[in-house]
Write an enzyme that holds these catalytic residues in place. Structure first.
Site, short mmCIF file in Angstrom:
data_model
loop_
_atom_site.label_atom_id
_atom_site.label_comp_id
_atom_site.label_asym_id
_atom_site.label_seq_id
_atom_site.Cartn_x
_atom_site.Cartn_y
_atom_site.Cartn_z
N ASP B 9 -144.07 64.29 -6.78
CA ASP B 9 -143.74 63.12 -5.96
C ASP B 9 -142.29 63.30 -5.53
OD1 ASP B 9 -143.02 60.70 -4.90
OD2 ASP B 9 -143.36 59.54 -6.74
N LYS B 71 -134.56 62.37 2.17
CA LYS B 71 -135.89 62.12 2.73
C LYS B 71 -135.86 61.18 3.93
CE LYS B 71 -140.41 60.60 0.97
NZ LYS B 71 -141.07 60.10 -0.26
N GLU B 172 -148.82 59.40 -0.31
CA GLU B 172 -148.44 58.78 -1.58
C GLU B 172 -149.40 57.68 -2.04
OE1 GLU B 172 -144.35 57.79 -0.75
OE2 GLU B 172 -143.79 59.91 -0.76
N ASP B 194 -147.02 50.25 -1.52
CA ASP B 194 -146.10 51.31 -1.95
C ASP B 194 -144.73 51.10 -1.31
OD1 ASP B 194 -144.70 53.60 -2.51
OD2 ASP B 194 -146.21 54.99 -1.75
#
Lengths: 168, 628
Positions: B9, B71, B172, B194
């Site tokens: 992850d 990211k 994800e 999420d």
């Protein structure tokens, strides 16, 4: 899984453009939503790239092609609008395949056409029926919608109007 | 030794690595026993690079050389909003690289985003290797479901640079659902909410006994826990200005202290109703006196600071439910993922929105990595009977640019993958020599409001009047959610000119250089990026003439596939946009002949239907219109 036979795959890929979506998913053309889904699941378990990582080269490409077509079939048949457009095309002897955006465009056009009628006679009787409704003559309106439907038995808008008149 | 594959992850703030073996799945902790490591890279003055929690601790000492939240920048163009936002808040230097890509400058050296993320991935890889006592070469890496193709490509590049064969880029929320449903034999409809450090995703899934089908996914790549921190930073910094007339944001060291304090305050408010923020020596006044920032932040205050952010997430949830054709009460469960969902404020709001308590048996920090590991293990084992099988969707509509600055949909969002669709186009002007093919992802009809994935010029047509050249453009989205576009001229023996834009921020040449620079890290050649912009050799005359016409319109013939494979060793994962040219029998009908809406029997042509379209198409005219 992952035990696809090469000859089987080659045969299927060769037939791909002749099989309609129902044949591809191995379901009846009257199959309901849940059956379509189950068929998609089992076809995917067989042909999805994840299930066939051990394959290589030409066969791997074929399986990928089949998998993509299975997705397409599901995407058309799961959606009532796209499915109606596809069925109409099939009934007219069209291709076994429809591009997704074309299915949507066709469905939109279908809906708009159906609003007034798609045949000269259907349009004529439906327009008479609308006059009857304006005049408040419900029985005459029902008769004329029914007449319109003899020319366009599949017209969803006519059907809905008839149900509405009968219910009112 | 048995083949192994890990799940990583790769988060905005933190990363986590996990492995599934022998029917069980576990997180692999780092040397300090911590299950998550900060996605932070610190470049030390002595030339060493530190990654993880220690690197995060370094930030207050050397903010200019410590890179966090990479990211948020990966796969972005330099001119994008997110980059401007990051420049305002980040102390490290964000500069422009070739082709509008983003580079991070540390001292004299520049790094691409995939290189930075690769450092984090390499760290996670070595954490796993340490724990497992063996080399790891394969991994499933997770990405936000709402990541576009550019961001996915860049993430995949990062994996390669880190010496990993990326088995799959897994969304994800899908990973989270997989971990949640693993081995339970459930039959449920669930929502995965999420909220990560930098991105928000919502996915609606149908979990069957052995199939996990994503019904819809929506998201916001500009919404995450970082934004919560930013609100607290603003509060503290603004008050400091009005109190002392000093702008702490101008001082990198003070700003890092503020960030840390804001994050801690946020975490503290998960347990307490109020927290005290106290940062001594944060600045000095005009007379050289040391100043202390001191402030009590209450939960009510925090709530009013971030409530609009939480509400924004529910707008996205509305969309996802609508796309799935469901309402909240149709759901059997809600799974929370991401650190910020630990906040009672978020939990309560989610409970209220979905009208049910979220599942409590899921660790929001670890669940994504666990799901990635489960999927990794199933991919190397092949899918066994009873294994969970994933059917995912593409989060964004795929579009092609047409004249008038518009973008026409080719594949709608939330279409399952893998999928392939074809559109036929033709020239708009007499003797037009080339067309510009631009591929976008997004939900706007206006091209500029979408993300440009790539563009190429496609030309070398025979001299012909408008409408006589036929170009088939095939769009493919594979199981990684990666996009491949192929254009074909119908004409025999034509050559194509290709111009390929960067999509991941690294050109194939740059990628090659990076991989060569670290030969030890190099993955096996089959996974290496392909050469730049190849033009496929024309296939044999015979192949074209014998090919079934319907077949060649939508699918390349066997021979054509073979030709494509030669120039594209990595066709399945596709790095950049490619142009293939192959000969084609001129007598073949246009693709649109079968799909043309005008071809309904007994129907009049509805001019209105086409009016709009024909305005759209200048460079590229849809064959449908010209035929009409």
């Amino acid at each position: 899984m992952g035990h696809l036979v090469a000859t089987e795959v080659r045969a299927l890929v060769g037939l791909l453009d002749e099989l309609d979506y129902y044949q591809l998913l191995e379901i009846d053309s009257t199959a309901q939503g849940s059956q379509v889904k189950q068929a998609y699941y089992s076809a995917s378990r067989r042909y999805h790239p994840d299930a066939n990582r051990d394959l290589e080269g030409e066969i791997s490409g074929h399986v990928h092609t089949i998998s993509k077509r299975i997705t397409e079939a599901y995407q058309v048949l799961r959606d009532p609008r796209r499915r109606r457009a596809y069925d109409a095309m099939r009934d007219e002897g069209g291709a076994a395949r429809i591009q997704l955006v074309d299915a949507v465009a066709r469905a939109d056009k279908q809906a708009r056409d159906q609003h007034e009628g798609t045949t000269p006679n259907g349009r004529r009787f439906f327009s008479l029926a609308k006059h009857d409704i304006e005049r408040g003559d419900k029985d005459a309106a029902i008769r004329n919608v029914k007449m319109a439907m003899t020319f366009e038995p599949k017209n969803a808008h006519f059907k809905a109007k008839l149900a509405e008149l009968r219910g009112a | 030794m048995a083949e192994i594959a890990i799940g990583i992850d790769l988060g905005t703030s933190n990363s986590c690595v996990s492995i599934a073996r022998g029917g069980s799945v576990e997180v692999l902790p780092n040397a300090f026993g911590e299950s998550i490591s900060a996605s932070v890279v610190a470049f030390k003055e002595d030339g060493t690079v530190q990654v993880g929690n220690a690197a995060k601790a370094n930030v207050i000492h050397d903010p200019m050389s410590t890179v966090s939240s990479a990211k948020r920048l990966i796969g972005r163009f330099f001119f994008s909003e997110e980059v401007k936002k990051a420049q305002a808040i980040c102390n490290y230097k964000i500069v422009e690289g070739p082709n509008h890509s983003v580079r991070i400058q540390v001292r004299e050296e520049q790094f691409s985003l995939p290189e930075i993320s690769a450092m984090v991935l390499r760290e996670m890889k070595s954490v796993a290797e340490e724990q497992l006592g063996q080399e790891v070469r394969k991994a499933v890496i997770t990405v936000p479901a709402y990541f576009n193709d550019n961001q996915r490509q860049a993430t995949k590049d990062a994996g390669r640079i880190a010496g990993l064969e990326v088995l799959r880029l897994l969304n994800e929320p899908t990973a989270a659902a997989l971990a949640y449903g693993f081995g339970r034999g459930l039959s449920q409809r669930v929502a995965v909410y999420d909220l990560g450090g930098g991105t928000f995703d919502i996915s609606i899934l149908e979990i069957g006994r052995d199939v996990f089908e994503v019904l819809s996914t929506c998201g916001d790549t500009y919404l995450g826990g970082d934004d919560f921190d930013d609100r607290v930073i603003d509060l503290l910094a603004d008050e400091f200005v009005s109190q002392f007339g000093i702008n702490l944001r101008g001082d990198p060291y003070a700003l890092e202290k503020l960030k840390l304090a804001a994050e801690n305050a946020k975490k503290g408010l998960s347990q307490e109703d109020e927290v005290e923020v106290r940062i001594p020596d944060i600045a000095t006044d005009g007379e050289g006196n040391s100043l202390t920032l001191q402030r009590i932040v209450t939960i009510q205050e925090f709530s009013s600071l971030v409530m609009d952010l939480i509400q924004r997430s529910f707008k996205v949830c509305d969309e996802a439910l609508q796309q799935a054709g469901l309402v909240a009460r149709d759901l059997d469960g809600v799974i929370l993922v991401g650190g910020p969902t630990r906040l009672p404020l978020v939990r309560d709001s989610v409970t209220q929105y979905f009208q049910q308590e979220p599942k409590s048996d899921v660790d929001p920090d670890e669940v994504v990595a666990l799901g990635a590991a489960i999927h990794a293990s199933s991919l190397i084992g092949g899918v066994e009977e009873g294994d969970a099988f994933l059917l995912d969707v593409t989060p964004l509509s795929l579009r092609i640019g047409v004249a008038g600055g518009l973008a026409e949909t080719v594949i709608e969002r939330n279409t399952p993958v893998p999928i392939e669709q074809a559109r036929a186009f033709t020239t708009y002007q007499d003797f037009q020599e080339s067309v510009q093919i631009k591929v976008y992802q997004g939900e706007s009809r206006k091209a500029e409001d979408n993300e440009l994935l790539g563009q190429f010029e496609f030309g070398g047509f025979k001299k012909a009047r408008r409408g006589e050249v036929q170009i088939d453009v095939t769009f493919e989205i594979n199981s990684d959610g990666l996009v491949n576009v192929t254009a074909r001229d119908q004409e025999t023996g034509q050559q194509a000119t290709t111009e390929i834009a960067l999509s991941s921020g690294l050109s194939p040449e740059e990628m090659q250089k990076i991989l060569e620079a670290s030969p030890a890290e190099r993955v096996d050649p089959s996974d290496a990026p392909e050469e730049a912009s190849p033009v496929a050799p024309p296939v044999s005359e015979e192949a074209a003439l014998t090919a079934d016409d319907e077949m060649i319109l939508s699918e390349p013939s066997d021979e054509a596939s073979a030709a494509k494979a030669k120039v594209d060793p990595n066709a399945e994962t596709g790095h950049d946009l490619k142009v293939d040219v192959e000969p084609r029998d001129l007598s073949e009908p246009l693709l649109s002949a079968e799909t043309d809406p005008t071809d309904l029997d007994g129907l009049e042509i509805d001019d209105d239907l086409f009016e709009e379209a024909s305005v759209d198409l200048a460079d590229l005219a849809s064959a449908d219109d010209l035929e009409e």
